[in-house]
Design an enzyme around this catalytic site. Sequence first.
Site, PDB file in Angstrom:
ATOM      1  N   LYS A   1       0.714  -1.135  -0.063  1.00  0.00           N
ATOM      2  CA  LYS A   1      -0.194   0.000   0.073  1.00  0.00           C
ATOM      3  C   LYS A   1       0.834   1.327   0.202  1.00  0.00           C
ATOM      4  O   LYS A   1       0.618   2.140  -0.647  1.00  0.00           O
ATOM      5  CB  LYS A   1      -1.048  -0.004   1.238  1.00  0.00           C
ATOM      6  CG  LYS A   1      -2.233  -1.121   1.122  1.00  0.00           C
ATOM      7  CD  LYS A   1      -2.956  -1.308   2.323  1.00  0.00           C
ATOM      8  CE  LYS A   1      -3.694  -2.408   2.380  1.00  0.00           C
ATOM      9  NZ  LYS A   1      -4.474  -2.700   3.512  1.00  0.00           N
TER      10      LYS A   1
ATOM     11  N   GLN B   1      -4.301  -1.215   9.790  1.00  0.00           N
ATOM     12  CA  GLN B   1      -4.361  -2.555   9.002  1.00  0.00           C
ATOM     13  C   GLN B   1      -4.811  -3.649  10.045  1.00  0.00           C
ATOM     14  O   GLN B   1      -4.440  -3.748  11.299  1.00  0.00           O
ATOM     15  CB  GLN B   1      -2.786  -3.106   8.936  1.00  0.00           C
ATOM     16  CG  GLN B   1      -2.581  -4.205   8.011  1.00  0.00           C
ATOM     17  CD  GLN B   1      -3.339  -4.246   6.912  1.00  0.00           C
ATOM     18  OE1 GLN B   1      -3.282  -3.300   5.763  1.00  0.00           O
ATOM     19  NE2 GLN B   1      -3.796  -5.430   6.518  1.00  0.00           N
TER      20      GLN B   1
ATOM     21  N   ASP C   1     -10.800   3.036   4.269  1.00  0.00           N
ATOM     22  CA  ASP C   1     -11.064   1.510   4.002  1.00  0.00           C
ATOM     23  C   ASP C   1     -12.527   1.257   4.245  1.00  0.00           C
ATOM     24  O   ASP C   1     -13.144   0.195   3.970  1.00  0.00           O
ATOM     25  CB  ASP C   1     -10.439   0.875   5.262  1.00  0.00           C
ATOM     26  CG  ASP C   1      -9.467  -0.200   5.114  1.00  0.00           C
ATOM     27  OD1 ASP C   1      -9.336  -0.413   3.728  1.00  0.00           O
ATOM     28  OD2 ASP C   1      -8.782  -0.788   6.156  1.00  0.00           O
TER      29      ASP C   1
END
Length: 285
Positions: free
Chosen positions: A50, A94, A117
Amino acid sequence: MAATIIDGKAVAQRVRAEVADEVAKLDEKPGLATILVGDDPASQVYVGGKQRATAEVGIEGFDHRPPADVSQEDLTALIEQLNSDPAVSGILLQLPVPDHLDEARLTTLIAPEKDVDGLTPTSAGLLAGGKPGLRPCTPSGVIVLLDEAGVDVEGAEAVIVGRSNLVGKPLAHLLLERNATVTVCHSRTRDLGDVCRRADILVAAVGVPRLVQGDWVKPGAAVIDVGINRLDEGLVGDVDFEPAAERAAAITPVPGGVGPMTIAMLLRNTLTAAAIQHDPSAPRG
Ligand code: NAD
């Protein structure tokens, strides 16, 4: 019938190039903060990917790596600091985080306008309510691939196998938004094969290698395989690819289908988040 293979790698590359073009036009570069707690090897690979992709499109990366024993309080303070930092357009925590941390509470702390997200309760609620907001990356990538393959979603019978908060549930809402008739299956669904055979659009997001059999695919269907299963023979999806491809009109491979879309959509979400913060009336998602 031999299916068209939907090239997720190529589509993702195009999305990334579009994001890079948009970023190049901005005076202030968007910023993406990633938070990786501890040293889980798989998560390190994901976050590294990412951050690399972020740099490639000209988005500024802020790579936070607190130790595995970080306290809930310290992580809370970090998220709050990133929420108020104008250089940070998007925040990604994460998952999973270590067991001593309250994952749900930490996710809830992320400011909705920075929730790239799309997993906070606010973003999930906006999606369920059909309101604009930042959408989860993998399901958004599935929609882009369907569009790319020229699949007519409106009025189509869509069957999703898997009801996770990450993929299955948000995808159901995205398909409803596009006027599909949506069925969501899960581990307790009876006669799964029969339900799948109804699908014009069949999406597998389960995590069971080759669960979806070739003869579960309606001839002419579009088949999207979200599954990523690591076997000795390599990566395989949740769909038994070869026989499914004999019946489908279009199908995604694993690897090279949905996988590459997730990071591409994260970059697009970061751009959208930056636009919202710059101008709260900007289109969301
Ligand atoms: P999850 O484990 O959270 O959810 C799996 C779902 O499948 C559950 O709803 C469960 O009820 C259902 N299920 C389990 N066994 C079943 C069975 N035998 N029959 C029917 N349904 C069954 O998983 P997830 O996070 O949604 O991920 C699913 C798969 O997608 C995994 O392989 C994961 O690695 C992959 N994934 C890929 C990406 C990507 O970027 N391509 C992103 C997220 C997840």
